[in-house]
Design an enzyme around this catalytic site. Structure first.
Site, short mmCIF file in Angstrom:
data_model
loop_
_atom_site.label_atom_id
_atom_site.label_comp_id
_atom_site.label_asym_id
_atom_site.label_seq_id
_atom_site.Cartn_x
_atom_site.Cartn_y
_atom_site.Cartn_z
N ASP A 117 0.84 -1.19 0.00
CA ASP A 117 0.00 0.00 0.00
C ASP A 117 0.88 1.25 0.00
OD1 ASP A 117 -2.43 1.35 -0.03
OD2 ASP A 117 -2.55 1.45 2.15
N HIS A 124 -3.46 14.34 1.04
CA HIS A 124 -3.60 13.45 2.20
C HIS A 124 -2.35 13.49 3.07
CE1 HIS A 124 -4.54 9.94 4.64
NE2 HIS A 124 -3.43 9.36 4.23
N GLU A 191 -10.04 4.22 4.36
CA GLU A 191 -9.22 4.98 3.42
C GLU A 191 -9.72 4.64 2.02
OE1 GLU A 191 -5.03 4.35 4.32
OE2 GLU A 191 -5.15 5.87 5.91
N GLU A 193 -9.33 4.21 -1.66
CA GLU A 193 -8.15 4.01 -2.51
C GLU A 193 -8.53 3.29 -3.79
OE1 GLU A 193 -4.60 2.56 -0.66
OE2 GLU A 193 -5.17 3.27 1.34
N ASP A 225 -8.95 0.65 2.61
CA ASP A 225 -7.90 0.26 3.56
C ASP A 225 -8.38 0.64 4.96
OD1 ASP A 225 -5.53 -0.29 4.87
OD2 ASP A 225 -4.54 1.56 4.21
N ARG A 229 -7.03 4.09 13.80
CA ARG A 229 -6.10 5.21 14.02
C ARG A 229 -5.46 5.19 15.39
NH1 ARG A 229 -5.17 6.17 8.93
NH2 ARG A 229 -7.00 6.90 7.79
N GLN A 232 -2.80 2.57 15.33
CA GLN A 232 -1.75 3.06 14.44
C GLN A 232 -0.86 4.10 15.13
OE1 GLN A 232 -3.41 4.69 10.82
NE2 GLN A 232 -1.44 5.22 9.94
N LYS A 245 -3.79 -1.93 10.36
CA LYS A 245 -4.35 -2.07 9.01
C LYS A 245 -4.44 -3.51 8.52
CE LYS A 245 -2.76 2.51 7.60
NZ LYS A 245 -3.81 3.04 6.70
N THR A 249 -8.72 -5.58 4.46
CA THR A 249 -8.69 -4.64 3.33
C THR A 249 -9.77 -5.11 2.36
OG1 THR A 249 -6.29 -4.46 3.58
CG2 THR A 249 -7.24 -3.61 1.52
N GLU A 352 -9.06 12.83 8.12
CA GLU A 352 -9.00 14.18 7.52
C GLU A 352 -10.36 14.87 7.56
OE1 GLU A 352 -6.61 14.41 3.63
OE2 GLU A 352 -6.97 12.28 3.98
#
Ligand code: CA
Length: 403
Positions: A117, A124, A191, A193, A225, A229, A232, A245, A249, A352
């Site tokens: 990834d 971002h 996420e 993607e 994804d 958080r 992470q 993560k 997925t 975000e």
């Protein structure tokens, strides 16, 4: 109305023909299908009925044999399929091989080999930098404009759209807390993607140049994804994301071949820093793609990220991930990184969109900072096709279950 007579402007017309793997609900047999409108054509049965030399690649439970066959065969198969679904004299033969999407189960379309990834959106990366390193002089780290940043993910937990996602548990530690605690993630995120699917393998020790992209990459899918958080933030120093993560997925059930996306090719954003020769794409064909993504939570659209704004292209990512001699395998999957555009409503993750929970989203069913149990996240997308048409990229959806 015949399934061959599609409504004007159908994004799954004969100009698209994405590949998937399906089974009829009353039989467990998986086989390769091609989407036409709201139907799936049993591609293997069609190939057998019409005496195609490629029937052996299509009567399989995964796309991998087709992926491994290489670009010349991909073009031949696509050419045949296009001919079959547009030739009126074949309708009688093919009609029994078209199944309504509502009558089939869609499966993970390919066996995932390695999964990588990336982190290719400058918007971002700058937003994430501003959130996590508010005191830094530059929101981008010094290497970002020189190489596509990536990490190795977990191939075995890639799941097809529609698969439920169990909220992961792990360690987290608030900056002011004296010690970490263990429990279900309280900051589960998505996420948005795009995933690129490798067909033709490469030899170990032989880097794939930028010009090798279309020889090696079969097509693309939508990819979510899922990211915890809080896990992470505590684990990522110094080696990057790990358990935050790797739990899941999600990918769309349809793989759109690159050949269906020729009209969507665009130049990537202007390069602000000189690139080393193996990444320098200032000459040559445009390697960006104009894909319009939409992110919905419980059916409510929260973001519309434009893929055309991605700084690093999929061709550069392929060149970079092999420049050290690492080889490609059939079924390798690589994610673009979160797609975020310059505007607030173009941000591709809740981190975000809510500025790490500071600015909750107002949804019809209440405020959201991060995902709650029961939430359904759906990414969908389309791309410009030939003659003003649209190429539908399907969707990738998943429901969060309590951990
Ligand atoms: Ca990601």
């Amino acid at each position: 109305m015949s399934p061959f007579d599609l409504p004007e402007g159908d994004p799954f017309g004969p100009h698209n023909l994405p590949y998937g793997v399906f089974s009829l609900r009353d039989s467990g047999q998986r086989t390769v299908g091609v989407r036409l409108g709201d139907h799936v054509l049993d591609a293997g049965a069609a190939a057998r009925a019409l005496g195609s030399p490629h029937a052996g690649l299509l009567t399989r439970p995964t796309l991998n044999p087709l992926l491994a066959a290489g670009r010349t065969t991909w073009s031949e198969v696509r050419g045949s399929l296009t001919e079959w679904v547009t030739d009126p004299s074949l309708r009688e033969t093919l009609a029994p091989l078209l199944h309504p999407l509502s009558s089939v189960a869609l499966h993970l379309p390919f066996e995932v080999a390695d999964y990588v990834d990336f982190y290719a959106s400058e918007h971002h990366a700058r937003n994430a930098g501003a959130i996590f390193r508010p005191d830094a002089a530059d929101t981008l780290l010094p290497n970002w404009k020189h190489l596509p940043i990536g990490y190795h993910g977990r191939a075995g937990t890639v799941v097809v759209s529609g698969t439920d996602i169990v909220r992961p548990s792990g360690q987290r530690k608030a900056p002011t807390a004296p010690a970490p605690v263990f429990g279900p993630s309280a900051r589960l995120d998505i996420e948005a993607e795009v995933g690129f699917v490798v067909g033709t393998p490469s030899q170990q020790g032989r880097p794939v140049p930028l010009s090798g992209f279309r020889e090696h990459v079969f097509g693309l899918c939508l990819l979510n994804d899922w990211s915890a958080r809080d896990i992470q933030a505590w684990e990522y120093v110094p080696l990057g994301p790990f358990l935050a993560k790797s739990f899941a997925t999600s990918v769309s059930a349809w793989i759109t071949p690159l050949e269906a996306l020729d009209a969507a090719r665009v130049s990537p954003p202007e390069r602000t820093h000189p690139l080393l020769p193996y990444l320098d794409d200032t000459s040559g064909e445009p390697a960006g793609y104009d894909l319009r993504i939409s992110v919905a939570v419980n059916g409510h659209v929260v973001s519309e990220p434009p893929f055309s704004t991605m700084y690093w292209t999929a061709a550069q990512q392929l060149a970079h991930m092999t420049v050290n001699g690492a080889s490609l395998r059939t079924g390798d999957l690589y994610g673009s990184g979160t797609v975020s555009g310059p505007a607030e409503h173009q941000r591709g993750c809740l981190l975000e969109l809510t500025w790490n929970g500071r600015d909750p989203l107002e949804l019809p069913d209440g405020k959201r900072t991060y995902l709650e149990d029961g939430d359904v996240v759906t990414l969908s997308a389309w791309a410009p096709g030939p003659d003003g048409s649209r190429v539908g990229l399907g969707e990738v959806s998943g429901r969060v279950l309590a951990g």
